[in-house]
Design a protein around this motif. Structure first.
Motif, mmCIF file in Angstrom:
data_model
loop_
_atom_site.group_PDB
_atom_site.id
_atom_site.type_symbol
_atom_site.label_atom_id
_atom_site.label_comp_id
_atom_site.label_asym_id
_atom_site.label_seq_id
_atom_site.Cartn_x
_atom_site.Cartn_y
_atom_site.Cartn_z
ATOM 1 N N GLU A 199 -4.035 20.734 40.351
ATOM 2 C CA GLU A 199 -3.017 20.445 40.855
ATOM 3 C C GLU A 199 -2.685 20.628 42.347
ATOM 4 N N ASP A 202 -4.908 18.229 44.665
ATOM 5 C CA ASP A 202 -4.429 17.161 44.524
ATOM 6 C C ASP A 202 -3.179 17.261 45.996
ATOM 7 N N ASP A 205 -5.172 17.594 49.008
ATOM 8 C CA ASP A 205 -5.702 16.218 49.540
ATOM 9 C C ASP A 205 -4.709 15.240 50.185
#
Length: 285
Positions: A199, A202, A205
């Motif tokens: 998580e 992400d 990113d």
């Protein structure tokens, strides 16, 4: 007729030697039991029980967490050569740095970690300064080429630096990441911990220009030196798990703060101790 030589004197001597050896072993076990029991009491683990066979200790507690914490405390007692921690469901793994080592060894490890942190921070600061200088040169070239280059620099995109708005949004998103958990007394991520790291990956990113410091924290149970060393290993484990998710390692720094910054001060309840055991992400750049 041949007379039989008496053997009573040698037998009595052997019995005396065996008796003295037994008393010596009992003295060692008694002394270690007394020292270990006092150490457990000082650490607030009076409910844990400890026994010795020679210099090998067996610690028993009502929960796996207490058994691991008690095992680490007993491992730090001078003269102890090994510890087996037993919880309600069987043997509990101890932190590898704490088991069988003295508190002094753990403190040395913590000091080394702190030195490594300072070295990493200094190296990182130097690299950032060089990168910023190179970025400024590139920005100057863009300004010479066209006015649009100036607009890109103002947005913070052209030189790869995060804007204040991006930092704020990234921090808010990382703060919502699920709790990162580990196997008791170790730096091994649980299944839930691995999901929480994905998580966080992400989020990183999504905000690809931000840099973060990963801070590891522990509760106050057990030797402080061992706790700081464990917190650093846990923060490093999260960093390595993030790089395995293709997050650039140059964006990440790991620090171990041990029990120095608790969420709940003077915690004794299990729920409060659990709150103090955590990993946090701090957006730096």
């Amino acid at each position: 007729m041949r007379k039989t030589k008496p053997f009573l004197a040698p037998i009595a001597a052997a019995a005396l030697v065996i008796g003295l050896a037994g008393c010596q072993g009992g003295d060692i076990e008694g002394e270690l039991t007394q020292k270990a029991t006092q150490a457990l009491s000082d650490a607030g683990l009076d409910s844990a029980e400890v026994s010795f066979e020679g210099r090998e200790a067996t610690v028993e507690a009502d929960s796996a967490d207490d058994a691991a914490a008690a095992g680490e405390v007993v491992a730090g007692v001078d003269g102890v050569e090994g510890v087996t921690a037993m919880g309600p469901d069987g043997e509990v793994a101890l932190d590898s740095a704490a088991e069988g080592d003295s508190t002094d060894d753990a403190d040395d490890t913590a000091t080394d970690d702190a030195t490594d942190d300072e070295g990493d921070d200094s190296a990182g600061a130097g690299d950032d300064a060089e990168d910023d200088a190179a970025d400024d040169d590139a920005a100057g070239d863009d300004a010479t080429d066209d006015a649009a280059g100036d607009d890109d620099m103002a947005d913070g995109d052209d030189d790869g630096a995060a804007t204040d708005a991006e930092k704020s949004e990234a921090q808010a998103a990382l703060d919502k990441t699920a709790a990162i958990t580990f196997v008791t007394g170790s730096a091994e991520l649980t299944a839930d911990g691995e999901r929480a790291v994905r998580e966080a990956a992400d989020t990183l990113d999504e905000f690809e220009n931000v840099r973060v410091t990963i801070e590891g924290h522990t509760d106050s149970v057990g030797p402080s030196g061992a706790n700081k060393a464990l917190s650093k290993r846990r923060a490093t484990a999260v960093l390595e798990a993030l790089t395995a998710q293709d997050v650039d390692a140059e964006r990440l720094t790991a620090r171990g703060l041990g029990e120095s910054d608790p969420v709940v001060k003077d915690a004794t309840a299990a729920s409060d101790l659990a709150k103090n055991r955590r990993v946090e992400f701090v957006v730096t750049d």
